[in-house]
Design a protein around this motif. Structure first.
Motif, PDB file in Angstrom:
ATOM      1  N   GLU A 136       0.602  -2.707 -38.638  1.00 41.54           N
ATOM      2  CA  GLU A 136      -0.368  -2.317 -39.632  1.00 41.54           C
ATOM      3  C   GLU A 136      -0.628  -3.171 -40.946  1.00 41.54           C
ATOM      4  OE1 GLU A 136       1.257   1.581 -41.056  1.00 41.54           O
ATOM      5  OE2 GLU A 136       0.479   2.745 -39.311  1.00 41.54           O
ATOM      6  N   LYS A 137       0.448  -3.934 -41.341  1.00 42.58           N
ATOM      7  CA  LYS A 137       0.089  -5.059 -42.465  1.00 42.58           C
ATOM      8  C   LYS A 137      -0.542  -6.275 -41.897  1.00 42.58           C
ATOM      9  CE  LYS A 137       4.584  -4.234 -44.778  1.00 42.58           C
ATOM     10  NZ  LYS A 137       5.856  -4.695 -45.008  1.00 42.58           N
ATOM     11  N   LYS A 138      -0.333  -6.411 -40.501  1.00 39.70           N
ATOM     12  CA  LYS A 138      -1.249  -7.507 -39.946  1.00 39.70           C
ATOM     13  C   LYS A 138      -2.640  -7.204 -40.135  1.00 39.70           C
ATOM     14  CE  LYS A 138      -1.513 -10.386 -35.883  1.00 39.70           C
ATOM     15  NZ  LYS A 138      -1.319 -10.806 -34.505  1.00 39.70           N
ATOM     16  N   GLU A 139      -2.921  -5.922 -39.613  1.00 41.01           N
ATOM     17  CA  GLU A 139      -4.433  -5.452 -39.481  1.00 41.01           C
ATOM     18  C   GLU A 139      -4.896  -5.563 -40.782  1.00 41.01           C
ATOM     19  OE1 GLU A 139      -3.830  -1.738 -37.427  1.00 41.01           O
ATOM     20  OE2 GLU A 139      -3.699  -2.772 -35.480  1.00 41.01           O
ATOM     21  N   LYS A 140      -4.199  -5.061 -41.905  1.00 41.92           N
ATOM     22  CA  LYS A 140      -4.698  -4.901 -43.378  1.00 41.92           C
ATOM     23  C   LYS A 140      -4.827  -6.463 -43.760  1.00 41.92           C
ATOM     24  CE  LYS A 140      -2.711  -0.556 -44.695  1.00 41.92           C
ATOM     25  NZ  LYS A 140      -1.619   0.007 -45.676  1.00 41.92           N
ATOM     26  N   LYS A 141      -4.088  -7.235 -43.565  1.00 39.48           N
ATOM     27  CA  LYS A 141      -4.355  -8.720 -43.793  1.00 39.48           C
ATOM     28  C   LYS A 141      -5.730  -9.170 -43.215  1.00 39.48           C
ATOM     29  CE  LYS A 141      -2.048 -13.171 -43.906  1.00 39.48           C
ATOM     30  NZ  LYS A 141      -0.832 -14.174 -43.561  1.00 39.48           N
ATOM     31  N   GLU A 142      -5.625  -8.956 -41.793  1.00 39.36           N
ATOM     32  CA  GLU A 142      -6.940  -9.564 -41.231  1.00 39.36           C
ATOM     33  C   GLU A 142      -8.221  -8.979 -41.811  1.00 39.36           C
ATOM     34  OE1 GLU A 142      -6.209  -8.387 -37.236  1.00 39.36           O
ATOM     35  OE2 GLU A 142      -4.807 -10.219 -36.796  1.00 39.36           O
ATOM     36  N   VAL A 143      -7.998  -7.620 -42.015  1.00 39.79           N
ATOM     37  CA  VAL A 143      -9.560  -7.024 -42.804  1.00 39.79           C
ATOM     38  C   VAL A 143      -9.626  -7.641 -44.249  1.00 39.79           C
ATOM     39  CG1 VAL A 143     -10.113  -4.640 -43.724  1.00 39.79           C
ATOM     40  CG2 VAL A 143      -9.100  -4.739 -41.617  1.00 39.79           C
ATOM     41  N   LYS A 144      -8.680  -7.851 -44.996  1.00 41.04           N
ATOM     42  CA  LYS A 144      -8.696  -8.390 -46.187  1.00 41.04           C
ATOM     43  C   LYS A 144      -9.554  -9.842 -46.041  1.00 41.04           C
ATOM     44  CE  LYS A 144      -6.319  -9.526 -50.449  1.00 41.04           C
ATOM     45  NZ  LYS A 144      -4.921  -9.715 -51.092  1.00 41.04           N
ATOM     46  N   LYS A 146     -11.123 -11.211 -43.589  1.00 40.84           N
ATOM     47  CA  LYS A 146     -12.580 -10.943 -43.100  1.00 40.84           C
ATOM     48  C   LYS A 146     -13.303 -10.707 -44.445  1.00 40.84           C
ATOM     49  CE  LYS A 146     -11.810  -9.696 -38.496  1.00 40.84           C
ATOM     50  NZ  LYS A 146     -12.131  -8.707 -37.329  1.00 40.84           N
ATOM     51  N   LYS A 147     -12.947  -9.919 -44.964  1.00 42.17           N
ATOM     52  CA  LYS A 147     -13.668  -9.528 -46.491  1.00 42.17           C
ATOM     53  C   LYS A 147     -14.043 -10.401 -47.238  1.00 42.17           C
ATOM     54  CE  LYS A 147     -13.750  -5.656 -50.036  1.00 42.17           C
ATOM     55  NZ  LYS A 147     -13.207  -4.700 -50.594  1.00 42.17           N
ATOM     56  N   GLU A 148     -12.913 -11.213 -47.717  1.00 44.31           N
ATOM     57  CA  GLU A 148     -12.901 -12.376 -48.627  1.00 44.31           C
ATOM     58  C   GLU A 148     -13.671 -13.720 -48.045  1.00 44.31           C
ATOM     59  OE1 GLU A 148      -8.798 -13.351 -48.856  1.00 44.31           O
ATOM     60  OE2 GLU A 148      -8.157 -11.898 -50.587  1.00 44.31           O
ATOM     61  N   LYS A 149     -13.777 -13.653 -46.756  1.00 43.20           N
ATOM     62  CA  LYS A 149     -14.596 -14.633 -45.879  1.00 43.20           C
ATOM     63  C   LYS A 149     -16.037 -14.435 -46.304  1.00 43.20           C
ATOM     64  CE  LYS A 149     -15.490 -17.203 -41.860  1.00 43.20           C
ATOM     65  NZ  LYS A 149     -15.117 -17.406 -40.328  1.00 43.20           N
ATOM     66  N   LYS A 150     -16.444 -12.865 -46.099  1.00 45.41           N
ATOM     67  CA  LYS A 150     -17.608 -12.517 -46.071  1.00 45.41           C
ATOM     68  C   LYS A 150     -18.223 -12.742 -47.561  1.00 45.41           C
ATOM     69  CE  LYS A 150     -20.543  -8.898 -44.373  1.00 45.41           C
ATOM     70  NZ  LYS A 150     -20.486  -7.488 -43.950  1.00 45.41           N
ATOM     71  N   GLU A 151     -17.230 -12.394 -48.600  1.00 45.37           N
ATOM     72  CA  GLU A 151     -17.624 -12.669 -49.945  1.00 45.37           C
ATOM     73  C   GLU A 151     -18.026 -14.030 -50.159  1.00 45.37           C
ATOM     74  OE1 GLU A 151     -14.277 -10.826 -52.119  1.00 45.37           O
ATOM     75  OE2 GLU A 151     -14.935  -8.701 -51.641  1.00 45.37           O
ATOM     76  N   VAL A 152     -16.929 -14.702 -49.970  1.00 47.93           N
ATOM     77  CA  VAL A 152     -17.382 -16.233 -50.177  1.00 47.93           C
ATOM     78  C   VAL A 152     -18.543 -16.633 -49.547  1.00 47.93           C
ATOM     79  CG1 VAL A 152     -16.450 -18.789 -49.577  1.00 47.93           C
ATOM     80  CG2 VAL A 152     -14.960 -17.087 -50.262  1.00 47.93           C
ATOM     81  N   GLU A 153     -18.995 -16.390 -48.383  1.00 48.42           N
ATOM     82  CA  GLU A 153     -20.182 -16.720 -47.857  1.00 48.42           C
ATOM     83  C   GLU A 153     -21.496 -16.228 -48.521  1.00 48.42           C
ATOM     84  OE1 GLU A 153     -20.211 -15.211 -43.804  1.00 48.42           O
ATOM     85  OE2 GLU A 153     -18.574 -16.832 -43.056  1.00 48.42           O
ATOM     86  N   ASN A 154     -21.329 -14.936 -49.103  1.00 49.42           N
ATOM     87  CA  ASN A 154     -22.413 -14.206 -49.737  1.00 49.42           C
ATOM     88  C   ASN A 154     -22.400 -14.941 -51.146  1.00 49.42           C
ATOM     89  OD1 ASN A 154     -22.924 -12.561 -47.769  1.00 49.42           O
ATOM     90  ND2 ASN A 154     -21.736 -11.172 -48.725  1.00 49.42           N
ATOM     91  N   LYS A 155     -21.372 -15.911 -51.673  1.00 51.24           N
ATOM     92  CA  LYS A 155     -21.470 -16.429 -53.139  1.00 51.24           C
ATOM     93  C   LYS A 155     -21.981 -17.678 -52.900  1.00 51.24           C
ATOM     94  CE  LYS A 155     -18.394 -13.392 -55.239  1.00 51.24           C
ATOM     95  NZ  LYS A 155     -17.095 -12.986 -55.787  1.00 51.24           N
ATOM     96  N   LYS A 156     -22.423 -18.520 -51.937  1.00 56.20           N
ATOM     97  CA  LYS A 156     -22.784 -19.878 -51.728  1.00 56.20           C
ATOM     98  C   LYS A 156     -23.948 -20.022 -52.742  1.00 56.20           C
ATOM     99  CE  LYS A 156     -21.621 -20.724 -47.090  1.00 56.20           C
ATOM    100  NZ  LYS A 156     -22.189 -21.078 -45.595  1.00 56.20           N
ATOM    101  N   PRO A 157     -23.792 -21.087 -53.472  1.00 54.29           N
ATOM    102  CA  PRO A 157     -24.897 -21.411 -54.297  1.00 54.29           C
ATOM    103  C   PRO A 157     -26.143 -21.771 -53.664  1.00 54.29           C
ATOM    104  CG  PRO A 157     -23.457 -23.273 -54.180  1.00 54.29           C
ATOM    105  CD  PRO A 157     -22.878 -22.006 -53.412  1.00 54.29           C
ATOM    106  N   MET A 158     -27.239 -21.085 -54.306  1.00 54.66           N
ATOM    107  CA  MET A 158     -28.532 -21.063 -54.020  1.00 54.66           C
ATOM    108  C   MET A 158     -29.071 -22.622 -54.236  1.00 54.66           C
ATOM    109  SD  MET A 158     -30.219 -17.449 -54.497  1.00 54.66           S
ATOM    110  CE  MET A 158     -31.425 -17.534 -53.408  1.00 54.66           C
ATOM    111  N   GLN A 159     -29.816 -23.091 -53.508  1.00 50.81           N
ATOM    112  CA  GLN A 159     -30.426 -24.515 -53.952  1.00 50.81           C
ATOM    113  C   GLN A 159     -31.802 -24.116 -54.836  1.00 50.81           C
ATOM    114  OE1 GLN A 159     -29.563 -27.371 -52.895  1.00 50.81           O
ATOM    115  NE2 GLN A 159     -27.973 -26.850 -51.761  1.00 50.81           N
ATOM    116  N   PRO A 160     -31.709 -24.912 -55.872  1.00 50.30           N
ATOM    117  CA  PRO A 160     -33.054 -24.683 -56.893  1.00 50.30           C
ATOM    118  C   PRO A 160     -34.076 -25.023 -55.997  1.00 50.30           C
ATOM    119  CG  PRO A 160     -31.802 -26.384 -57.720  1.00 50.30           C
ATOM    120  CD  PRO A 160     -30.892 -25.587 -56.276  1.00 50.30           C
ATOM    121  N   GLU A 161     -35.225 -24.427 -56.407  1.00 47.87           N
ATOM    122  CA  GLU A 161     -36.704 -24.904 -55.662  1.00 47.87           C
ATOM    123  C   GLU A 161     -37.122 -25.832 -56.436  1.00 47.87           C
ATOM    124  OE1 GLU A 161     -39.575 -21.878 -55.156  1.00 47.87           O
ATOM    125  OE2 GLU A 161     -38.069 -20.174 -54.785  1.00 47.87           O
TER     126      GLU A 161
END
Length: 166
Positions: A136-144, A146-161
């Motif tokens: 259960e701890k391993k599964e929770k860690k994996e979910v966490k 994945k969530k953190e990785k997704k958050e990092v991907e969503n926060k990539k700086p946008m290139q100014p136009e």
């Protein structure tokens, strides 16, 4: 059952008799359990129950189980156990070997109700609980993660136009 009889059986040091299965689980062989039980109470008897057809197991559809009864120190205890394979999975179409093995496991478990070998079941239950908690701890860690990785991907700086000056 007298408390002293239970405690005497419960406190027997079984280390030299313990065997391990392929999963690493500790167990007491039926022959050893029977021998020690007979040494402690030579009047001990056992019974393997049979269904109406005379076979030593009971079936309800794909569910199969065995039932034993042991008398020790003048007290009767009964035990049931599902018919399992060597991996401890229930069997829907048991063969005679699986039924026989299950009967012997059931007798050992039945003897444990008098104290002999009971600590093995306690340790087995604790080991299973610990494995479940680790999983259960391993599964929770994996979910966490994945969530953190997704958050990092969503926060990539946008290139100014880039705009052209006219």
């Amino acid at each position: 059952m007298k408390k002293e009889n239970f405690e005497n059986l419960y406190n027997i040091d079984l280390k030299k008799y313990i065997e391990k299965d392929y999963k690493g689980l500790s167990y007491l062989s039926w022959a050893t359990a029977y021998k020690i039980a007979m040494e402690k109470d030579p009047t001990m008897t056992y019974q393997v129950y049979t269904d109406a057809d005379g076979l030593p197991f009971f079936s309800r559809g794909d569910v199969h189980f065995v039932k034993t009864r042991i008398t020790m120190f003048g007290e009767i205890k009964e035990m049931m156990l599902p018919v399992m394979d060597n991996k401890h999975n229930a069997v829907s179409k048991p063969n005679s070997r699986q039924i026989n093995d299950c009967i012997m496991r059931c007798l050992v478990k039945n003897i444990a109700m008098f104290g002999l070998g009971l600590p093995l079941y306690i340790n087995e239950d604790l080991a299973e609980l610990e494995k479940k908690e680790v999983k259960e701890k391993k599964e929770k860690k994996e979910v966490k993660e994945k969530k953190e990785k997704k958050e990092v991907e969503n926060k990539k700086p946008m290139q100014p136009e880039l705009t052209k000056d006219k």
